[in-house]
Design a protein around this motif. Structure first.
Motif, PDB file in Angstrom:
ATOM      1  N   GLY A 277       0.869  -1.103   0.111  1.00 30.31           N
ATOM      2  CA  GLY A 277      -0.082  -0.188   0.073  1.00 30.31           C
ATOM      3  C   GLY A 277       0.940   1.240   0.047  1.00 30.31           C
ATOM      4  O   GLY A 277       0.245   2.353  -0.194  1.00 30.31           O
ATOM      5  N   SER A 278       2.186   1.396   0.235  1.00 27.76           N
ATOM      6  CA  SER A 278       2.865   2.548   0.206  1.00 27.76           C
ATOM      7  C   SER A 278       3.267   2.565  -1.169  1.00 27.76           C
ATOM      8  O   SER A 278       2.891   1.856  -2.237  1.00 27.76           O
ATOM      9  N   VAL A 279       3.844   3.935  -1.559  1.00 33.17           N
ATOM     10  CA  VAL A 279       4.105   4.399  -2.890  1.00 33.17           C
ATOM     11  C   VAL A 279       5.610   4.788  -3.045  1.00 33.17           C
ATOM     12  O   VAL A 279       6.120   5.226  -1.870  1.00 33.17           O
ATOM     13  N   ILE A 280       6.278   4.269  -4.065  1.00 35.03           N
ATOM     14  CA  ILE A 280       7.688   4.441  -4.122  1.00 35.03           C
ATOM     15  C   ILE A 280       7.783   5.513  -5.209  1.00 35.03           C
ATOM     16  O   ILE A 280       7.310   5.564  -6.268  1.00 35.03           O
ATOM     17  N   LEU A 281       8.416   6.630  -4.782  1.00 38.27           N
ATOM     18  CA  LEU A 281       8.519   8.046  -5.598  1.00 38.27           C
ATOM     19  C   LEU A 281       9.766   7.861  -6.235  1.00 38.27           C
ATOM     20  O   LEU A 281      10.859   8.012  -5.329  1.00 38.27           O
ATOM     21  N   THR A 282      10.162   8.119  -7.301  1.00 39.12           N
ATOM     22  CA  THR A 282      11.523   8.503  -7.767  1.00 39.12           C
ATOM     23  C   THR A 282      11.615   9.799  -8.816  1.00 39.12           C
ATOM     24  O   THR A 282      10.489   9.829  -9.359  1.00 39.12           O
ATOM     25  N   ARG A 283      12.865  10.330  -9.055  1.00 38.30           N
ATOM     26  CA  ARG A 283      13.001  11.427  -9.886  1.00 38.30           C
ATOM     27  C   ARG A 283      14.294  10.989 -10.626  1.00 38.30           C
ATOM     28  O   ARG A 283      15.397  10.510  -9.985  1.00 38.30           O
ATOM     29  N   SER A 284      14.149  11.362 -11.971  1.00 34.86           N
ATOM     30  CA  SER A 284      15.426  11.162 -12.882  1.00 34.86           C
ATOM     31  C   SER A 284      16.692  11.950 -12.442  1.00 34.86           C
ATOM     32  O   SER A 284      17.874  11.439 -12.646  1.00 34.86           O
TER      33      SER A 284
END
Length: 334
Positions: A277-284
């Motif tokens: 249920g968590s969310v993994i956020l990434t940026r380039s």
């Protein structure tokens, strides 16, 4: 989402962080140290952009006083800053920033001491003659908005002799800039500066202030103290501006907000739901640190406080945890 609206939202976001950092410096470290920070920010900005900007704007061949004043008029116009210009002669040209002041928006101006605002002039305006190799060029300030005057104004004037360092900026409040006539003001070549380029430049204008204040705060106070001050300002500003910025970006979810903000900055980003249920956020990448050679980890840590403050405003029970330099896990509140 309209690109220009998104770019404007990013500009407002980083403008707020810059201004917040100066206010935190004033309140936590005192006016003298805040003035030194502002001086360093504007001197670095000048050294990095002034001469190249003259050429880019096509005004590098003009007399020094005129070139300096036109640079401030045109560059601030591009950045969305209210500005006025009056050219009295080839050796004397006025520049005026009427209220409301862009750099100290809204009630922020009430917390800026006179010496902090003057540091901006010492850092940049007083040094234009040095940069141009014309040591007879000085700046005379005839009013500061922070002192209750109806705008920040003054004029560049070229003397017949070289000026000592302490003579390059002086104050003369008994003088007043003539009335501004927009029809006589310099303008940008429309073919070279289409609307989209101007909109992107406004975003970059604000981001450059945030980028520079990050570097100078760490250089002035060290990674620990400078990073802590930057982080304090980032968290407070993000909590205050999160809802308005999300609305400007046309989003409601927190992960959606972070992705939209990154994209509006010119960076790729994604958010992936996890089985728990968590969310993994990434940026380039982080465009804010573009051009910063070997940025100190304290800078990224301070910037990350923008995410912490945003989440606190969105849902104070949720958590955000770093997973790597540009990766975070967002855990919903219970």
């Amino acid at each position: 989402m309209d690109d220009r609206a998104a770019w404007e939202a990013v500009g407002d976001w980083y403008h707020a962080w810059f201004t917040g950092t100066v206010l935190v410096a004033v309140s936590r470290r005192g006016p003298a140290e805040a003035a030194e920070l502002v001086f360093r920010v504007f001197r670095r900005q000048q050294q990095q952009t002034f001469l190249a900007g003259l050429a880019k704007l096509g005004i590098d061949g003009l007399p020094p006083a005129v070139a300096a004043a036109r640079y401030h008029y045109l560059s601030n116009f591009i950045g969305g800053v209210g500005v006025e210009y009056v050219e009295e002669s080839p050796r004397k040209a006025w520049i005026r920033y009427p209220p409301p002041r862009w750099v100290w928006p809204g009630a922020t101006i009430c917390g800026i001491p006179s010496e902090v605002n003057a540091a901006m002039l010492r850092g940049w305006h007083a040094n234009n003659g040095v940069m141009l190799g014309r040591l007879g060029l000085g700046f005379v300030c005839t009013g500061q908005t922070v002192d209750g005057d109806p705008g920040l104004e003054g004029y560049y004037i070229e003397h017949d002799r070289d000026l000592a360092e302490e003579e390059r900026l002086r104050f003369a409040k008994h003088e007043r800039m003539p009335r501004f006539d927009p029809s006589q003001a310099p303008s940008l070549p429309s073919a070279e500066w289409p609307a989209e380029r101007v909109a992107k430049a406004k975003r970059g204008y604000a981001m450059e202030y945030a980028r520079t204040v990050m570097q100078e705060a760490v250089a002035l106070w060290g990674a620990e103290a400078g990073g802590r001050l930057l982080g304090q300002a980032a968290r407070l500003v993000a909590m205050q501006h999160y809802h308005a910025t999300a609305a400007s970006l046309g989003v409601t979810g927190f992960a959606e907000f972070l992705v939209a903000l990154a994209v509006a900055e010119g960076d790729a980003s994604d958010a992936v739901m996890q089985p728990d249920g968590s969310v993994i956020l990434t940026r380039s990448r982080l465009s804010l640190l573009r051009g910063v050679g070997d940025p100190h980890p304290a800078m990224l840590a301070a910037w990350s406080e923008l995410l912490v403050g945003s989440l606190a405003a969105h849902d104070r029970f949720a958590r955000i945890e770093p997973m790597g330099p540009l990766s975070w896990r967002i855990i919903a509140g219970t």
